[in-house]
Design a protein around this motif. Structure first.
Motif, PDB file in Angstrom:
ATOM      1  N   THR A  60      30.001 -54.299 -53.516  1.00 29.31           N
ATOM      2  CA  THR A  60      30.815 -54.790 -52.415  1.00 29.31           C
ATOM      3  C   THR A  60      32.183 -55.224 -52.939  1.00 29.31           C
ATOM      4  O   THR A  60      32.280 -56.104 -53.787  1.00 29.31           O
ATOM      5  N   GLY A  61      33.214 -54.575 -52.468  1.00 29.04           N
ATOM      6  CA  GLY A  61      34.581 -54.924 -52.846  1.00 29.04           C
ATOM      7  C   GLY A  61      35.024 -54.418 -54.200  1.00 29.04           C
ATOM      8  O   GLY A  61      36.177 -54.581 -54.567  1.00 29.04           O
ATOM      9  N   GLY A  62      34.114 -53.825 -54.970  1.00 29.59           N
ATOM     10  CA  GLY A  62      34.480 -53.411 -56.323  1.00 29.59           C
ATOM     11  C   GLY A  62      34.806 -54.614 -57.187  1.00 29.59           C
ATOM     12  O   GLY A  62      35.646 -54.541 -58.080  1.00 29.59           O
ATOM     13  N   ARG A  63      34.108 -55.729 -56.952  1.00 26.48           N
ATOM     14  CA  ARG A  63      34.399 -56.983 -57.644  1.00 26.48           C
ATOM     15  C   ARG A  63      33.600 -57.102 -58.940  1.00 26.48           C
ATOM     16  O   ARG A  63      32.501 -56.573 -59.071  1.00 26.48           O
ATOM     17  N   GLU A  91      37.618 -47.051 -71.579  1.00 24.55           N
ATOM     18  CA  GLU A  91      38.447 -47.680 -70.559  1.00 24.55           C
ATOM     19  C   GLU A  91      37.640 -48.055 -69.330  1.00 24.55           C
ATOM     20  O   GLU A  91      36.656 -47.402 -69.005  1.00 24.55           O
ATOM     21  N   ILE A  92      38.115 -49.108 -68.674  1.00 27.05           N
ATOM     22  CA  ILE A  92      37.543 -49.532 -67.401  1.00 27.05           C
ATOM     23  C   ILE A  92      38.670 -49.533 -66.385  1.00 27.05           C
ATOM     24  O   ILE A  92      39.734 -50.102 -66.625  1.00 27.05           O
ATOM     25  N   LEU A  93      38.433 -48.885 -65.260  1.00 28.87           N
ATOM     26  CA  LEU A  93      39.381 -48.891 -64.154  1.00 28.87           C
ATOM     27  C   LEU A  93      38.723 -49.613 -62.986  1.00 28.87           C
ATOM     28  O   LEU A  93      37.661 -49.194 -62.518  1.00 28.87           O
ATOM     29  N   ILE A  94      39.340 -50.703 -62.548  1.00 26.21           N
ATOM     30  CA  ILE A  94      38.875 -51.393 -61.348  1.00 26.21           C
ATOM     31  C   ILE A  94      39.729 -50.872 -60.202  1.00 26.21           C
ATOM     32  O   ILE A  94      40.950 -50.950 -60.244  1.00 26.21           O
ATOM     33  N   MET A  95      39.064 -50.327 -59.192  1.00 21.76           N
ATOM     34  CA  MET A  95      39.790 -49.744 -58.064  1.00 21.76           C
ATOM     35  C   MET A  95      39.374 -50.429 -56.767  1.00 21.76           C
ATOM     36  O   MET A  95      38.287 -50.188 -56.239  1.00 21.76           O
ATOM     37  N   HIS A  96      40.242 -51.321 -56.273  1.00 22.29           N
ATOM     38  CA  HIS A  96      40.034 -51.918 -54.957  1.00 22.29           C
ATOM     39  C   HIS A  96      40.658 -50.982 -53.918  1.00 22.29           C
ATOM     40  O   HIS A  96      41.298 -50.000 -54.277  1.00 22.29           O
ATOM     41  N   HIS A 130      44.767 -58.251 -52.598  1.00 18.83           N
ATOM     42  CA  HIS A 130      44.178 -57.292 -53.536  1.00 18.83           C
ATOM     43  C   HIS A 130      44.722 -57.438 -54.949  1.00 18.83           C
ATOM     44  O   HIS A 130      43.965 -57.330 -55.921  1.00 18.83           O
ATOM     45  N   GLU A 131      46.003 -57.644 -55.093  1.00 16.21           N
ATOM     46  CA  GLU A 131      46.580 -57.803 -56.436  1.00 16.21           C
ATOM     47  C   GLU A 131      45.966 -59.014 -57.136  1.00 16.21           C
ATOM     48  O   GLU A 131      45.598 -58.946 -58.306  1.00 16.21           O
ATOM     49  N   LYS A 132      45.838 -60.122 -56.406  1.00 11.79           N
ATOM     50  CA  LYS A 132      45.250 -61.344 -56.978  1.00 11.79           C
ATOM     51  C   LYS A 132      43.778 -61.119 -57.335  1.00 11.79           C
ATOM     52  O   LYS A 132      43.308 -61.539 -58.384  1.00 11.79           O
ATOM     53  N   SER A 133      43.050 -60.436 -56.457  1.00 10.26           N
ATOM     54  CA  SER A 133      41.634 -60.157 -56.721  1.00 10.26           C
ATOM     55  C   SER A 133      41.466 -59.271 -57.954  1.00 10.26           C
ATOM     56  O   SER A 133      40.566 -59.492 -58.767  1.00 10.26           O
ATOM     57  N   GLU A 136      42.010 -61.451 -60.965  1.00 10.34           N
ATOM     58  CA  GLU A 136      40.832 -62.286 -61.197  1.00 10.34           C
ATOM     59  C   GLU A 136      39.722 -61.477 -61.872  1.00 10.34           C
ATOM     60  O   GLU A 136      39.067 -61.953 -62.811  1.00 10.34           O
ATOM     61  N   ASP A 137      39.502 -60.252 -61.398  1.00 10.56           N
ATOM     62  CA  ASP A 137      38.446 -59.412 -61.975  1.00 10.56           C
ATOM     63  C   ASP A 137      38.750 -59.043 -63.420  1.00 10.56           C
ATOM     64  O   ASP A 137      37.858 -59.053 -64.277  1.00 10.56           O
ATOM     65  N   ILE A 138      39.995 -58.721 -63.702  1.00  6.08           N
ATOM     66  CA  ILE A 138      40.382 -58.404 -65.081  1.00  6.08           C
ATOM     67  C   ILE A 138      40.164 -59.617 -65.971  1.00  6.08           C
ATOM     68  O   ILE A 138      39.635 -59.501 -67.080  1.00  6.08           O
TER      69      ILE A 138
END
Length: 177
Positions: A60-63, A91-96, A130-133, A136-138
């Motif tokens: 949920t949310g890619g969090r 590498e890890i890519l988080i994509m919201h 989204h930028e803040k989220s 936070e995830d990073i």
């Protein structure tokens, strides 16, 4: 015909064109993508991926949650073992994405209803910016002792209206400041 029958029939067409046997266990692009479970957000289509190129994790949310951290820790440890114990680039890519259902978790009434009826606290999944989220995830990954520090992480936002992926956080090694 049920949806499952439709999917099984589609698999038969896939099998007829399948020539991917023998793909290595390790992803060709040495990348793991974390994104949302939203049906509109499928990295294989959005990023034109072939089988065997990337690992994909969805929630949920890619969090970045405790469970995601544990899973990434396990996957990257196993990758290191397959690499002979010597850390290689990964590498890890988080994509919201825009118009995410997790944006609705900001509503305290919905949060309370989910807690009361489903027993789930979604407060850590809320996305209002989204930028803040992504940041936070990073940071959750960066500061977790379970995540190897040789990994590189980046963050992007997929726009569900126009199909574009916008890079928000350029690739950065977790051991960098």
């Amino acid at each position: 015909m049920s949806s499952i029958e439709t999917l099984i029939n589609r698999n038969k067409a896939f099998v007829n064109n399948f020539n991917q046997g023998g793909l290595p266990l390790s992803p060709k692009l040495r990348t793991l993508i974390l994104t949302c479970t939203d049906a509109r957000v499928d990295p294989a289509f959005i990023l034109n991926l072939d089988l065997g190129e990337c690992l994909v994790m969805r929630n949920t949310g890619g969090r970045v949650t405790t469970e995601i951290i544990e899973e990434i820790g396990c996957i990257t440890f196993m990758a290191g073992q397959m690499d002979g114990g010597v850390p290689k680039p990964f590498e890890i890519l988080i994509m919201h994405h825009t118009d995410c259902g997790a944006e609705r978790f900001a509503d305290p009434n919905l949060q309370n209803a989910l807690k009361q009826h489903v027993g789930v606290d979604v407060s850590s999944l809320v996305i209002t910016n989204h930028e803040k989220s992504l940041e936070e995830d990073i940071e959750r990954l960066r500061h977790s002792p379970k995540i190897p520090k040789h990994l590189t992480i980046s963050g992007c936002i997929y726009d569900v209206k126009d199909g574009r992926v916008r890079e928000v956080f350029k690739p950065l090694k977790l051991n960098s400041k």
